[in-house]
Structures are given as structure tokens and as C-alpha cells.
Design a protein around this motif. Structure first.
Motif, short mmCIF file in Angstrom:
data_model
loop_
_atom_site.label_atom_id
_atom_site.label_comp_id
_atom_site.label_asym_id
_atom_site.label_seq_id
_atom_site.Cartn_x
_atom_site.Cartn_y
_atom_site.Cartn_z
N LEU A 45 5.46 25.59 23.59
CA LEU A 45 5.25 27.02 23.82
C LEU A 45 6.39 27.66 24.60
O LEU A 45 6.60 28.87 24.52
N ASN A 46 7.12 26.85 25.37
CA ASN A 46 8.26 27.33 26.16
C ASN A 46 7.87 28.55 27.00
O ASN A 46 8.50 29.60 26.95
N ILE A 47 6.82 28.35 27.79
CA ILE A 47 6.33 29.41 28.69
C ILE A 47 6.60 28.97 30.14
O ILE A 47 7.20 27.92 30.37
N GLU A 48 6.14 29.78 31.06
CA GLU A 48 6.37 29.47 32.48
C GLU A 48 5.77 28.12 32.89
O GLU A 48 6.32 27.42 33.74
N MET A 49 4.67 27.74 32.29
CA MET A 49 4.00 26.47 32.60
C MET A 49 4.59 25.28 31.85
O MET A 49 4.16 24.15 32.06
N SER A 50 5.54 25.51 30.97
CA SER A 50 6.08 24.44 30.13
C SER A 50 6.61 23.22 30.88
O SER A 50 6.41 22.11 30.42
N PRO A 51 7.28 23.38 32.01
CA PRO A 51 7.77 22.19 32.71
C PRO A 51 6.66 21.20 33.07
O PRO A 51 6.90 20.00 33.17
N TYR A 52 5.44 21.68 33.24
CA TYR A 52 4.33 20.79 33.57
C TYR A 52 3.91 19.94 32.37
O TYR A 52 3.16 18.97 32.53
N GLY A 53 4.41 20.29 31.21
CA GLY A 53 4.16 19.46 30.03
C GLY A 53 4.69 18.05 30.21
O GLY A 53 4.10 17.08 29.73
N TRP A 54 5.80 17.92 30.93
CA TRP A 54 6.37 16.58 31.19
C TRP A 54 5.43 15.76 32.05
O TRP A 54 5.31 14.54 31.85
N HIS A 55 4.73 16.39 32.99
CA HIS A 55 3.78 15.66 33.82
C HIS A 55 2.63 15.12 32.97
O HIS A 55 2.18 13.99 33.15
N PHE A 56 2.16 15.96 32.04
CA PHE A 56 1.09 15.51 31.15
C PHE A 56 1.56 14.38 30.24
O PHE A 56 0.81 13.46 29.95
N LEU A 57 2.80 14.46 29.79
CA LEU A 57 3.34 13.38 28.96
C LEU A 57 3.46 12.08 29.75
O LEU A 57 3.20 10.99 29.21
N LEU A 58 3.84 12.18 31.02
CA LEU A 58 3.88 10.99 31.87
C LEU A 58 2.48 10.38 32.02
O LEU A 58 2.31 9.16 31.92
N LEU A 59 1.48 11.23 32.25
CA LEU A 59 0.11 10.73 32.34
C LEU A 59 -0.32 10.08 31.03
O LEU A 59 -0.99 9.04 31.04
N SER A 60 0.06 10.69 29.93
CA SER A 60 -0.25 10.12 28.62
C SER A 60 0.37 8.74 28.46
O SER A 60 -0.29 7.80 28.01
N LEU A 76 3.07 -1.34 20.73
CA LEU A 76 2.67 -0.08 21.37
C LEU A 76 3.10 -0.06 22.83
O LEU A 76 3.56 0.96 23.34
N LEU A 77 2.97 -1.19 23.50
CA LEU A 77 3.38 -1.28 24.89
C LEU A 77 4.87 -1.00 25.06
O LEU A 77 5.27 -0.19 25.91
N MET A 78 5.69 -1.62 24.24
CA MET A 78 7.14 -1.40 24.34
C MET A 78 7.50 0.05 24.03
O MET A 78 8.33 0.65 24.72
N MET A 79 6.85 0.64 23.03
CA MET A 79 7.12 2.02 22.67
C MET A 79 6.74 2.96 23.82
O MET A 79 7.50 3.88 24.17
N GLN A 80 5.61 2.73 24.46
CA GLN A 80 5.17 3.59 25.54
C GLN A 80 6.03 3.43 26.78
O GLN A 80 6.22 4.39 27.54
N ILE A 81 6.58 2.24 27.01
CA ILE A 81 7.50 2.05 28.13
C ILE A 81 8.77 2.89 27.91
O ILE A 81 9.27 3.55 28.82
N VAL A 82 9.27 2.89 26.68
CA VAL A 82 10.45 3.71 26.36
C VAL A 82 10.10 5.20 26.49
O VAL A 82 10.86 5.98 27.06
N PHE A 83 8.93 5.59 25.97
CA PHE A 83 8.51 6.99 26.09
C PHE A 83 8.31 7.39 27.54
O PHE A 83 8.56 8.54 27.91
N LEU A 84 7.85 6.47 28.38
CA LEU A 84 7.71 6.75 29.81
C LEU A 84 9.07 7.09 30.41
O LEU A 84 9.21 8.05 31.17
N ALA A 85 10.08 6.31 30.04
CA ALA A 85 11.44 6.57 30.55
C ALA A 85 11.96 7.91 30.05
O ALA A 85 12.57 8.67 30.82
N THR A 86 11.74 8.23 28.76
CA THR A 86 12.23 9.51 28.24
C THR A 86 11.45 10.68 28.85
O THR A 86 12.05 11.73 29.11
N SER A 87 10.16 10.51 29.08
CA SER A 87 9.38 11.58 29.71
C SER A 87 9.84 11.81 31.14
O SER A 87 9.96 12.96 31.58
N PHE A 88 10.09 10.74 31.86
CA PHE A 88 10.57 10.88 33.24
C PHE A 88 11.94 11.56 33.26
O PHE A 88 12.19 12.46 34.07
#
Length: 96
Positions: A45-60, A76-88
Motif C-alpha cells: 500500500l506504501n502508506i504511512e504505516m507501511s514500514p511496520y509491514g517489515w515487523h509483521f513479516l519478521l513475526l511471520s 521450509l526451515l531454510m527458506m524461512q531463515i533466509v526470509f528472516l534475514a531479508t525481512s530484517f
């Protein structure tokens, strides 16, 4: 030397897959999915709250890592570890 897939994939020292584990893994699975959807929608959505999307992705990612460990899904574990790094990385870059 040939090792059956079951023996290679499931470590004998891990506890048996119980009903309680199944229930908690479903919670982790659905929480991870929900947090991922919320994070993706906020970012797109690229709105004012958009930066908090990264926090939700980290929780995910954390929930889905827990889920992958519980069901012993190494891919799945390896993929989520990589996604955790990209989300951070995304969160740090977006917030600075």
C-alpha cells in the motif's frame, strides 16, 4: 551407502509427533500466514504505516520457523531463515 529417507529426515532423538505438537504447529502455521499477509499488504500500500509491514513479516518468519521445526520440514526451515534475514535487512533499510 543407501539410507532410507525416513531415517535420514527424522532424527531419532527428537520427541514423537503428538496431538499437542500438532495443535501448536497449526497455531504457528496460521499465525505465520496471517502476519505475512498483513505485512505484505502494508508494504504494497506504501502508506504511512507501511514500514511496520517489515515487523509483521519478521513475526511471520519467526512463526513459520517454529512451524517448520515442529513438523521437521528442513526446506521450509531454510527458506524461512533466509526470509528472516531479508525481512530484517528490509526493516533496517526502510527505517533508516
Amino acid at each position: 551407502m543407501y539410507l532410507p529417507l525416513k531415517r535420514w529426515f527424522i532424527a531419532p532423538s527428537l520427541p514423537a509427533y503428538t496431538v499437542q505438537t500438532k495443535r501448536s504447529s497449526k497455531r504457528a502455521e496460521w499465525a505465520g500466514a496471517a502476519f505475512g499477509v498483513i505485512g505484505a499488504v502494508l508494504l504494497c500500500l506504501n502508506i504511512e504505516m507501511s514500514p511496520y509491514g517489515w515487523h509483521f513479516l519478521l513475526l511471520s518468519n519467526i512463526c513459520l520457523i517454529a512451524y517448520a521445526v515442529q513438523i521437521r520440514a528442513l526446506g521450509l526451515l531454510m527458506m524461512q531463515i533466509v526470509f528472516l534475514a531479508t525481512s530484517f535487512t528490509g526493516m533496517v533499510r526502510w527505517m533508516t
